[in-house]
Design a protein around this motif. Structure first.
Motif: not given
Length: 287
Positions: A34, A193-194, A197
């Motif tokens: 992450g 990314r959110k 992950k």
């Protein structure tokens, strides 16, 4: 219990055939799941070679000598072929046209999945998710050549994130885009990314990009690891950035200027919001 790093380099060096000097020299570092790492350095510093280590192009597709150990998502890259590594690591290059070759946007995102012989329903589900995440689902039947530069790069990213892997490696993905296209791509990376992950490793020459998105900066100089730290610590060290051929963000230069006038800001800024807050605190603290 501490999690195992998703990427680990142990005393890694790489020398291309017929090169006088190694492109990478004795690099050791770990990247967590992450994490967003920006790879920076001047021309010839080793940024592209570093990216090629992670997707298996080094050592499997390029002639040369590799020493040390590269572990990517639990596998030794030297003992794992590029096809297997492609299931773990998605790769996006600086020129999207070099990656796009099918007749439809949908087919482009589905191509690698079809090579994995996944069930058709799973392929469609993965492609739909990736294209929706990239803002391209409504363009599914378009020819990739009809897209803008930013859309093409977002399509290359969509094809990468449709794969099962959790690592995305990008080699200067916005270097050929206009400001609008670059903003589209970088915003997408921040959102992904959110949502997934993802672990993101991105080579870039832009300090502003690194400051806005990166958790840490991998700073290379002539193939050696000069620093591996947060953007604030890297950009606040003027001798470090100067010796390694990178320009700090403009707001950091502003902070240096304030300090040089005997008016240091209460906290060193690396982006516009931090600079505004620091200046307001500075004014608020004056008598």
């Amino acid at each position: 219990m501490q999690e195992e790093p998703v990427i680990k380099l142990e005393n890694v060096s790489w020398k291309y055939v017929q090169a006088d000097e190694p492109a990478l020299k004795n690099i050791s570092l770990e990247i967590g799941e992450g994490e967003f790492v920006a790879v920076m350095g001047g021309n010839g510093s080793g940024k592209t070679s570093f990216c090629r280590l992670l997707n298996g192009l080094i050592p499997h597709s390029l002639p040369g000598k590799l020493t040390g150990k590269v572990t990517v998502d639990g596998v030794d890259s030297t003992e794992t072929g590029t096809a297997r590594l492609a299931e773990k690591v998605g790769t996006v290059f600086d020129d999207p046209d070099s990656q796009l070759f099918t007749a439809r946007v949908f087919d482009e995102a589905a191509f690698a999945l079809e090579n994995l012989l996944l069930p058709p329903d799973e392929i469609r589900e993965r492609v739909k998710w990736a294209l929706e995440a990239s803002g391209l689902w409504e363009y599914s039947d378009y020819a990739p050549s009809a897209l803008s530069g930013g859309q093409k790069q977002r399509l290359a990213i969509a094809a990468a994130i449709a794969m099962p892997g959790k690592i995305l490696v990008l080699d200067e993905p916005v270097s050929q885009l206009d400001p609008v296209g670059a903003r589209e791509v970088l915003t997408l990376l921040g959102n992904l990314r959110k949502r997934k992950k993802l672990t993101v490793v991105m080579a870039t020459d832009s300090a502003e990009e690194a400051a806005a998105f990166a958790d840490r900066i991998c700073l290379l100089n002539n193939g050696r690891l000069a620093a591996f730290d947060t953007p604030r610590r890297v950009f606040s060290d003027r001798s470090l950035t100067g010796e390694n051929g990178i320009q700090p963000p403009q707001v950091s230069e502003f902070a240096f200027g304030m300090a040089g006038r005997g008016r240091p800001l209460p906290e060193f800024p690396v982006n516009g919001d931090e600079a505004l807050e620091a200046v307001l605190r500075w004014y608020g603290g004056r008598k």
